[in-house]
Design an enzyme around this catalytic site. Structure first.
Site, PDB file in Angstrom:
ATOM      1  N   GLN A 143       0.814  -1.222   0.000  1.00 56.68           N
ATOM      2  CA  GLN A 143       0.000   0.000   0.000  1.00 56.68           C
ATOM      3  C   GLN A 143       0.845   1.268   0.000  1.00 56.68           C
ATOM      4  OE1 GLN A 143      -1.608  -1.074   4.151  1.00 56.68           O
ATOM      5  NE2 GLN A 143      -1.744   1.159   4.218  1.00 56.68           N
ATOM      6  N   CYS A 149      -5.327   0.514   3.720  1.00 55.59           N
ATOM      7  CA  CYS A 149      -5.309  -0.911   4.037  1.00 55.59           C
ATOM      8  C   CYS A 149      -6.676  -1.528   3.826  1.00 55.59           C
ATOM      9  CB  CYS A 149      -4.908  -1.083   5.499  1.00 55.59           C
ATOM     10  SG  CYS A 149      -6.068  -0.294   6.623  1.00 55.59           S
ATOM     11  N   HIS A 286      -5.987  -1.217  11.483  1.00 55.16           N
ATOM     12  CA  HIS A 286      -5.422  -1.778  10.263  1.00 55.16           C
ATOM     13  C   HIS A 286      -6.306  -2.893   9.717  1.00 55.16           C
ATOM     14  CE1 HIS A 286      -2.378  -2.412   7.344  1.00 55.16           C
ATOM     15  NE2 HIS A 286      -1.872  -3.517   7.848  1.00 55.16           N
ATOM     16  N   ASN A 307      -0.803  -9.365   4.801  1.00 53.13           N
ATOM     17  CA  ASN A 307      -0.682  -7.921   5.017  1.00 53.13           C
ATOM     18  C   ASN A 307      -0.443  -7.232   3.677  1.00 53.13           C
ATOM     19  OD1 ASN A 307      -0.531  -5.460   6.316  1.00 53.13           O
ATOM     20  ND2 ASN A 307       1.230  -5.982   7.592  1.00 53.13           N
TER      21      ASN A 307
END
Ligand SMILES: *[C@@H]1O[C@H](CO)[C@@H](O)[C@H](O)[C@H]1NC(C)=O
Length: 343
Positions: A143, A149, A286, A307
């Protein structure tokens, strides 16, 4: 006379010794400093980092030094099930880090997927799951310095259900969500919520591909022409019952699931490998994606989490986070805000 001489000799010798000890200490300190400076230079080269001037460089060096000392102390303590590393975030204070790499909107976070839970009565749950090995997970994305996110999490879960339904793994566009899913709770790089991301995809009749509408990492004007070129559709989304790791398990056994976590800690910033057991709070900041679960060699149960910080962070971009903890919220609040798209 002899005694004066002796005293004088002892004095001189002690003074010499003291001098030697002092200079040795100074030297070892400066050697340490020198090796830290070299370590910083090496790290800068490795990560292609440069600073605008010497003032900035000195400031970043100090941050780097503090982080390295912290990372070394945690790794040397040797009691944790996970390791930290001097990764690409090593010249960022924890505050710098939190302000640019996360982007899940702070509480109160309204839920907006359906409360019906299609996995409610599922009883046959495999002991482990890894959606990567089933071909339902695209490669790790990054990102960058944009707090979106939520878009990456929305997209990863959508890529998953699409692959499970059609057999085709198609990388989808985060930038479309960043640029076009505006005017509501979602605000591009300013943060958003996965539930709203799914609802946007439904309302927009689908999402286009990554290659058609590539990621830029900044807020831009919605390209309606690209955005209308839908590649994948979903029918809706459902929220996993709140604070239920057993509910989350049923859902993740069925498909990749969007989850929110508190990723604000230093240990999260520098996580490198192993099963992450904290410390972290439950102030969700997140959005990530649970793409599996399992049990480590030492018996610690974990969630396998994708992630969006690039493949150099963590275990090739993934983190394993402790599963079935005492707190009903799950580790770092992982069971507090989970949802998934429906085919
Ligand atoms: C689960 O089972 C109960 C009892 O049979 C039923 O009422 C409920 O609708 C089922 N839930 C789902 C999602 O199928």
């Amino acid at each position: 006379m002899a005694s004066i001489m002796r005293t004088a000799t002892i004095f001189v010798l002690s003074a010499l010794l003291l001098l030697q000890v002092c200079s040795y200490l100074a030297m070892s300190r400066s050697l340490q400093e020198e090796s830290m400076v070299a370590r910083h230079e090496q790290w800068m080269a490795q990560h292609g980092r440069s600073y605008k001037d010497d003032v900035e460089k000195a400031k970043r060096y100090n941050v780097f030094k503090n982080n390295v000392e912290y990372i070394d102390s945690v790794n040397n303590a040797g009691v944790r099930t996970y390791k930290l590393s001097v990764n690409k975030f090593a010249d960022l204070t924890n505050e710098d880090f939190r302000s640019t790499r996360n982007g899940f909107k702070q509480a109160p976070f309204p839920r907006s997927c359906k409360a019906t839970f299609m996995y409610e009565n599922v009883s046959a749950i495999p002991t482990s799951m890894d959606w990567r090995s089933k071909g339902a997970v695209t490669p790790i994305k990054d990102q960058g310095q944009c707090g979106c996110c939520w878009a990456f999490s929305t997209v990863a879960a959508t890529e998953g259900i699409n692959q499970l339904t059609t057999g085709k793994l198609v990388s989808l566009s985060e930038q479309e969500l960043v640029d076009c899913d505006t005017g509501g709770e979602d605000q591009g790089c300013g943060g958003g919520l996965m539930d709203y991301g799914f609802n946007f995809i439904v309302k927009n009749h689908g999402l286009t591909t990554e290659s058609n509408y590539p990621y830029q990492g900044v807020d831009a004007t919605c390209n309606t022409k690209k955005a209308s070129n839908d590649a994948v559709t979903i029918s809706g989304c459902e929220d996993v019952p709140v604070n239920s790791e057993s509910g989350l398990l049923k859902a993740v056994a069925g498909q990749p699931v969007s989850v929110a976590i508190d990723a604000s800690g230093q240990d999260f910033q520098f996580y490198s490998s192993g099963v992450f057991t904290g410390s972290c709070g439950t102030e969700l900041d997140h959005g990530v994606t649970a793409v599996g679960y399992g049990t480590a060699d030492d018996g610690t149960k974990y969630w396998l989490v994708k992630n969006s910080w690039g493949a150099t962070w963590g275990e090739k971009g993934y983190i394993r986070m402790q599963r079935d903890v005492t707190a009903k919220e799950g580790i770092c609040g992982i069971a507090m805000y989970a949802s998934y798209p429906t085919a």
